[in-house]
Design an enzyme around this catalytic site. Structure first.
Site, PDB file in Angstrom:
ATOM      1  N   SER A 169       0.621  -1.237  -0.036  1.00  0.00           N
ATOM      2  CA  SER A 169       0.168   0.011  -0.145  1.00  0.00           C
ATOM      3  C   SER A 169       0.764   1.375   0.139  1.00  0.00           C
ATOM      4  O   SER A 169       0.119   2.502  -0.294  1.00  0.00           O
ATOM      5  CB  SER A 169      -0.941   0.034   1.256  1.00  0.00           C
ATOM      6  OG  SER A 169      -1.896  -1.192   0.863  1.00  0.00           O
ATOM      7  N   GLU A 225      -5.898  -3.473  -6.287  1.00  0.00           N
ATOM      8  CA  GLU A 225      -6.141  -4.059  -5.003  1.00  0.00           C
ATOM      9  C   GLU A 225      -7.303  -5.185  -4.988  1.00  0.00           C
ATOM     10  O   GLU A 225      -7.913  -5.071  -5.343  1.00  0.00           O
ATOM     11  CB  GLU A 225      -6.552  -3.086  -3.910  1.00  0.00           C
ATOM     12  CG  GLU A 225      -5.477  -2.315  -3.516  1.00  0.00           C
ATOM     13  CD  GLU A 225      -4.176  -2.639  -2.676  1.00  0.00           C
ATOM     14  OE1 GLU A 225      -4.138  -3.993  -2.690  1.00  0.00           O
ATOM     15  OE2 GLU A 225      -3.460  -1.956  -2.041  1.00  0.00           O
TER      16      GLU A 225
END
Length: 285
Positions: free
Chosen positions: A67, A164
Site C-alpha cells: 500500500s 487491490e
C-alpha cells in the site's frame, strides 16, 4: 503532533535530478546488522535533503510496494487537479461489488453510493482503504497510467500492474519498486516542480495524517520530529515511506521495505522501529 511547516513545500529547492548512483557516496550503516539479527530481507534508503548524505541497504533491490503505492496514486490525483482534469469535490460512484477487504471508509459510506475524490484520497492515505484505491485508480486510467506518471518524474524503476488486493501478492516484478527509487520519487513529488505548491502541501498533510503507521517508523523517530508517512503490508512485507522535518530545519526522506515471510506483522513492525532509531541516531550524529 508537530505541525508541518508549509515553507518546506512552498519554497521547494530540493534536488529533483535523475536518481544518483549509490556508488557516489555509500555509507556504512547498522542496517545489515539489524537484518542479520532478525532475518528476512531489509531494504533501506534514507537521504538528508540538504547535505545529500544517505543510508543504503539493499537500496537497489526490488520489493513489493504493497500500500505504499497509494502515496503515488494520491499524487497522480493531485496532478490531475493541477491540470484541470479533476476536482477534489467531484463525486465518484461505487457499489457493494467494488468493496475489498480493509476498506473501512468506503464500507461505511456504501449507502451513499459515491464519495468526493478528496475523501477517497484521504481514505487511502489515512486508512489505506483498498476499495477507495481501486476506485481512484480506475478513474485515473488504471495501473498503466500510474506507471506513466512515475516515468514523468524520471523513475524508470517503479511499476504498477494490478488493482487491490491482487497487487499485494508476489508475482515476479509486478507492483514493485526499490527503496532508492521510491525515496527519489516521493522527494520529487513533495519538493519538485511536478505538483503545484498547494498540491505538495496537500500530499504532505495526507501523509502526516496516516492513522495506520503509529507502530512503524514514527514510533522510532524522536517525538519532536514532524513526520508524514505511507505504510504498506502484505504477503510477508512490512513497509513504510516517510519524510521527517527535524527541529534544526533539516528534512530527511526514508523508505524502508522489509520482506520477512512467516514473521508476524507485530514482529516486523518492531524491526522497523529499530531501523527508525538507527536512522535518528545517524541523522543526529
Amino acid at each position: 503532533m508537530p505541525v508541518i511547516d508549509r515553507r518546506h513545500f512552498l519554497l521547494g529547492g530540493m534536488s529533483c535530478l535523475p536518481i544518483p548512483s549509490l556508488a557516489q557516496a555509500e555509507e556504512r550503516t547498522p542496517m545489515a546488522t539489524i537484518e542479520r539479527r532478525h532475518g528476512g530481507r531489509l531494504g533501506v534508503y534514507v537521504r538528508d535533503l540538504a547535505s545529500g548524505r544517505h543510508i543504503a541497504q539493499r537500496a537497489d533491490e526490488r520489493f513489493m510496494l504493497c500500500s505504499t503505492f497509494k502515496a503515488i496514486l494520491a499524487a497522480m490525483v493531485l496532478d490531475r487537479v493541477d491540470h484541470g482534469q479533476d476536482t477534489l469535490a467531484a463525486m465518484l460512484p461505487y457499489r457493494a461489488a467494488d468493496l475489498r477487504p480493509a476498506s473501512p471508509v468506503t464500507t461505511a459510506h456504501l449507502r451513499e453510493g459515491a464519495l468526493p475524490i478528496g475523501a477517497l484520497c484521504h481514505a487511502i492515505m489515512a486508512f489505506s482503504d483498498n476499495a477507495a484505491a481501486n476506485i481512484l485508480l480506475a478513474h485515473c486510467g488504471g495501473p498503466p497510467a500510474l506507471t506513466d506518471f512515475v516515468r514523468r518524474v524520471r523513475d524508470s524503476t517503479t511499476r504498477f500492474d494490478r488493482y487491490e488486493t491482487e497487487s499485494g501478492h508476489r508475482d515476479g516484478d509486478k507492483d514493485t519498486t526499490t527503496p532508492h527509487a521510491m525515496t527519489h520519487t516521493l522527494e520529487t513529488l513533495l519538493w519538485g516542480p511536478t505538483l503545484q505548491p498547494s498540491s505538495r502541501i496537500q500530499l504532505a498533510d495526507w501523509m502526516q495524517g496516516n492513522q495506520v503507521g503509529a507502530r512503524r517508523l514514527r514510533a522510532g523517530f524522536p517525538p519532536d520530529w514532524t513526520v508524514g508517512d505511507r505504510t504498506g503490508t502484505g504477503d510477508g512485507f512490512c513497509n513504510d515511506c516517510a519524510f521527517a522535518h527535524l527541529p534544526d530545519g533539516r528534512t530527511i526522506m526514508a523508505t524502508v521495505y522489509y520482506d520477512a515471510p512467516g514473521m508476524t506483522t507485530a514482529a516486523q513492525e518492531a524491526v522497523l522501529r529499530e531501523v527508525a532509531v538507527a536512522i535518528a541516531h545517524w541523522a543526529q550524529g
